[in-house]
Design a protein around this motif. Structure first.
Motif, PDB file in Angstrom:
ATOM      1  N   GLY A  23      17.176   4.927 -11.425  1.00  0.00           N
ATOM      2  CA  GLY A  23      16.447   3.667 -11.497  1.00  0.00           C
ATOM      3  C   GLY A  23      15.305   3.553 -10.509  1.00  0.00           C
ATOM      4  N   ALA A  24      15.335   4.322  -9.441  1.00  0.00           N
ATOM      5  CA  ALA A  24      14.374   4.079  -8.365  1.00  0.00           C
ATOM      6  C   ALA A  24      13.055   4.801  -8.608  1.00  0.00           C
ATOM      7  N   ALA A  25      11.999   4.245  -8.038  1.00  0.00           N
ATOM      8  CA  ALA A  25      10.673   4.854  -8.124  1.00  0.00           C
ATOM      9  C   ALA A  25      10.694   6.202  -7.411  1.00  0.00           C
ATOM     10  N   PRO A  26       9.747   7.104  -7.759  1.00  0.00           N
ATOM     11  CA  PRO A  26       9.699   8.413  -7.096  1.00  0.00           C
ATOM     12  C   PRO A  26       9.379   8.334  -5.603  1.00  0.00           C
ATOM     13  N   ALA A  27       9.009   7.163  -5.097  1.00  0.00           N
ATOM     14  CA  ALA A  27       8.755   7.032  -3.659  1.00  0.00           C
ATOM     15  C   ALA A  27       9.235   5.655  -3.219  1.00  0.00           C
ATOM     16  N   GLN A 206       1.428  12.946  -7.596  1.00  0.00           N
ATOM     17  CA  GLN A 206       1.599  12.602  -6.178  1.00  0.00           C
ATOM     18  C   GLN A 206       0.263  12.632  -5.430  1.00  0.00           C
ATOM     19  N   ASP A 207      -0.590  13.601  -5.791  1.00  0.00           N
ATOM     20  CA  ASP A 207      -1.919  13.657  -5.159  1.00  0.00           C
ATOM     21  C   ASP A 207      -2.700  12.390  -5.501  1.00  0.00           C
ATOM     22  N   TYR A 208      -2.614  12.016  -6.769  1.00  0.00           N
ATOM     23  CA  TYR A 208      -3.323  10.810  -7.191  1.00  0.00           C
ATOM     24  C   TYR A 208      -2.794   9.600  -6.421  1.00  0.00           C
ATOM     25  N   ARG A 209      -1.479   9.492  -6.369  1.00  0.00           N
ATOM     26  CA  ARG A 209      -0.861   8.357  -5.674  1.00  0.00           C
ATOM     27  C   ARG A 209      -1.277   8.311  -4.206  1.00  0.00           C
ATOM     28  N   SER A 210      -1.242   9.459  -3.563  1.00  0.00           N
ATOM     29  CA  SER A 210      -1.559   9.483  -2.138  1.00  0.00           C
ATOM     30  C   SER A 210      -3.026   9.094  -1.904  1.00  0.00           C
ATOM     31  N   ASN A 211      -3.914   9.551  -2.790  1.00  0.00           N
ATOM     32  CA  ASN A 211      -5.337   9.185  -2.629  1.00  0.00           C
ATOM     33  C   ASN A 211      -5.584   7.693  -2.859  1.00  0.00           C
ATOM     34  N   VAL A 212      -4.970   7.113  -3.894  1.00  0.00           N
ATOM     35  CA  VAL A 212      -5.224   5.681  -4.131  1.00  0.00           C
ATOM     36  C   VAL A 212      -4.523   4.807  -3.096  1.00  0.00           C
ATOM     37  N   ALA A 213      -3.389   5.269  -2.573  1.00  0.00           N
ATOM     38  CA  ALA A 213      -2.723   4.506  -1.507  1.00  0.00           C
ATOM     39  C   ALA A 213      -3.616   4.485  -0.261  1.00  0.00           C
TER      40      ALA A 213
END
Ligand code: HEC
Length: 247
Positions: A23-27, A206-213
């Motif tokens: 159920g949990a998000a990947p991060a 994950q790369d995308y997520r880290s860049n937009v975060a």
């Protein structure tokens, strides 16, 4: 010895039950996302959905461009992030109920059903709980194509803001929404036809997520140059992943 082994396996089982693996998000969303922005964006989407139900014509257009499915799908993602966020309760939103209401609304094909669906979304935004479960799989919150369209739209908005960076802090909420969508993207691997390519999907998500975060943080700190750097890096990931999995 046997006793210890039993105790150890019982412990492992309890740990497995306590950790919401599916159920949990990947991060961990609390570390990644601003709960206030999640709430604000969910409310903004509900207003937009209301406009697309103003009359039959508006609704027909919304169906044609599939914006009901997109907007409600985005709310479902934002809601699940609030469910898992330590500051989610403080938003006053019944987040799990909001997620379920948004998922129902995302499938509406008749104006009456859409209006009923939106009423449930608005009730949940106002804090009315329906007994919805906390856990929900992240790969079932939004259709991939709808998610991509939302990502393209928000990247366009960010590009405009960054060209004349006067409202960086306010518009950082686009980066927050994109960070949430990146979690749903990472979880939804159905476009990966060959299992050996799964790590690539994961890495690009994950790369995308880290860049937009990081983009969001730079915008909040009013650092235009740094923000542009992360924005361009996020855009490069779109192209890399498309070259492998879409084109
Ligand atoms: C992890 C891989 C991945 C990343 C990262 C990614 N996409 Fe996609 N994208 C896909 C896949 C796979 C499809 C085809 C599936 C579909 O359209 O449902 C797709 C389809 C699309 C579409 C659908 C229409 C079309 O042209 O085919 C758009 C628009 C889109 N992506 C925009 C973006 C944008 C903008 C970004 C970056 C902000 C991005 N995507 C990042 C994998 C990715």
């Amino acid at each position: 010895m046997k006793k210890i082994a039993l105790a150890a396996s019982a412990f492992a089982l309890i740990a497995a039950l306590l950790l919401p693996v599916d159920g949990a998000a990947p991060a961990k969303v609390t570390d990644l996302l601003d709960a206030k922005q999640l709430a604000t964006e969910a409310k903004a989407k509900a207003v937009k959905l209301g406009e697309s139900m103003a009359d039959e014509d508006a609704f027909k257009r919304a169906l044609e461009f599939k914006t009901i499915a997109t907007d409600a799908g985005v709310i479902a993602c934002l809601a699940q992030a609030l469910v898992e966020h330590e500051q989610g309760e403080a938003s006053g939103i019944a987040a799990a109920s909001l997620r379920d209401a948004a998922l129902t609304l995302s499938k509406a094909k008749q104006l009456d059903d859409a209006k009923t669906g939106l009423a449930a979304v608005e009730a949940a935004l106002a804090g009315k709980k329906t007994g919805a479960a906390s856990d929900y799989p992240w790969n079932k919150l939004i259709n991939m194509h709808r998610m991509m369209e939302e990502m393209e739209y928000r990247e366009g908005r960010l590009r405009r803001t960054l060209r004349r960076p006067r409202t960086l802090e306010r518009d950082s909420s686009h980066a927050t929404v994109l960070t949430v969508l990146a979690l749903a993207m990472e979880a939804d691997t159905h476009e990966v036809k060959d299992e050996k390519n799964l790590p690539k999907w994961k890495t690009w998500s994950q790369d995308y997520r880290s860049n937009v975060a990081k983009l969001g943080l730079a915008m909040k700190a009013n650092k235009a140059e740094e923000a542009s750097k992360y924005f361009e890096a996020s855009n490069k990931v779109c192209a890399d992943c498309h070259a492998q999995f879409r084109d």
